[in-house]
Design an enzyme around this catalytic site. Structure first.
Site, short mmCIF file in Angstrom:
data_model
loop_
_atom_site.label_atom_id
_atom_site.label_comp_id
_atom_site.label_asym_id
_atom_site.label_seq_id
_atom_site.Cartn_x
_atom_site.Cartn_y
_atom_site.Cartn_z
N CYS A 114 0.59 -0.87 -0.03
CA CYS A 114 -0.08 -0.09 0.01
C CYS A 114 0.62 1.24 0.23
O CYS A 114 0.15 2.11 -0.56
CB CYS A 114 -0.88 0.17 0.76
N HIS A 262 -3.94 6.10 -0.79
CA HIS A 262 -4.36 5.14 -0.62
C HIS A 262 -5.76 4.58 -0.62
O HIS A 262 -6.23 5.38 0.36
CB HIS A 262 -3.37 3.90 0.35
N ASN A 292 -9.55 -2.41 -3.82
CA ASN A 292 -8.52 -1.68 -3.07
C ASN A 292 -7.19 -2.91 -3.92
O ASN A 292 -6.82 -3.61 -3.80
CB ASN A 292 -8.22 -2.35 -1.23
#
Length: 336
Positions: A114, A262, A292
């Site tokens: 991430c 993120h 994601n």
């Protein structure tokens, strides 16, 4: 020469996993509940014979074709992935060959999730501003779906597969990537881990990741995430890191035109926005259609912000990545 982000393109696999699909598998979770909890409607899932190198090559080719870029103009390739095709060779070597880059171009992997986009930009900046390269291709690519146990609804609702290609060029002028800040806390590695399929048992550091403790049957990798621990970590480190980025950059919060973090999930992002007291119109969220995608969420969001006219040349955008590792980083980029 100063490093500037020149352009971004991204690629998502064709197969799609919708909230309706998940709700049919897990009737106790309605479509509305999944959407409200995650902010995600669809996730793109790599096919069985589709791997990170394939997504990376597809994203880079889109960038090359759209911008008229000669692959042989690339001096250095950085591939950020935590789902490599092989232990060896590096995915970067596969991508170099697939794109037809020069054999005297550098190519390397970085194994980050991430926070990887921030680290990749920092490395690209270092290569350019030290004179080692003038044009760097930074590609982020992950296929987390291959790590996920199909019965683990807690992570299936969140993660999608995808890749993004960012061209970073050296140009004359002011510094366009400033305030770069990094952070690492390996003690939290146990909270987001692929415990199976590697050379070492993940239960050595993450006993709670054992599939029998999660009422699952092992399928090969069985990604484990301790959601509450990740949430607590994020709310702890992100605000202080934002402050440090601004301090290093010599800027105030009001100097930032757009915040792109993120894209973990909508619930977490809204908590961060409120804690940081960032106006909603300055806080860009773009994960409903892709989920994601780990290292690719920031560049995908940037590309979407450009397409929607939210991010324009001359704007200052604060980028922040955080998650698996535990690892985090941030910087301020002047766009265009």
């Amino acid at each position: 020469m100063k490093a500037h982000i020149a352009s971004i393109a991204y690629h998502l696999p064709a197969a799609v996993l919708t909230n309706e699909d998940l709700a049919s598998e897990f009737p106790e979770w309605s479509v509305e509940k999944i959407s409200a909890k995650t902010g995600i409607s669809r996730r793109h899932i790599a096919a069985a014979d589709e791997f990170s190198s394939h997504l990376a090559i597809a994203a880079a080719r889109l960038l090359f074709d759209r911008e008229g870029i000669d692959p042989r103009s690339i001096d250095y390739l950085i591939v950020c992935t935590q789902s490599p095709d092989y232990y060896m060779p590096t995915t970067a070597c596969l991508v170099q060959e697939g794109l037809g880059l020069r054999t005297d171009a550098g190519a390397t992997d970085i194994t980050l999730g991430c926070s990887g986009y921030i680290y990749g930009l920092g490395l690209a900046k270092g290569l350019i501003e030290s004179g080692q390269a003038s044009t760097v291709l930074l590609v982020t690519a992950d296929t987390y779906s291959k790590f996920i146990n199909p019965l683990d609804k807690s992570v299936r609702t969140i993660f999608g597969d995808g890749a993004a290609a960012t061209l970073v060029r050296g140009v004359e002028g002011a510094d366009a990537l400033v305030g770069i800040t990094y952070g690492t806390n390996g003690a939290g590695g146990k909270n987001l881990i692929v415990p199976n399929g590697g050379l070492r048992a993940g239960t050595d550091i993450a006993p709670k990741a054992a599939v029998d403790q999660r009422d699952l049957v092992a399928t090969g990798h069985d990604l484990y995430m301790d959601g509450p621990e990740i949430f607590t970590f994020t709310l702890d480190v992100v605000p202080s890191t934002v402050d440090e980025v601004l301090r290093k950059a010599g800027l105030q919060k009001d100097d930032i035109d757009l915040y792109v973090f993120h894209q973990a999930n909508a619930f977490m992002l809204e908590h961060l926005r409120k804690k940081l007291e960032v106006p909603a119109e300055k806080f860009f969220v773009s994960l409903a259609e892709s989920g994601n995608t780990v290292s690719s969420t920031i560049p995908i969001a940037l590309a979407d912000a450009v397409e929607k006219g939210v991010l324009r040349p001359g704007m200052r955008v604060l980028l922040m990545g955080f998650g698996v590792g535990l690892s985090w980083g941030g910087l301020v980029a002047t766009w265009g």
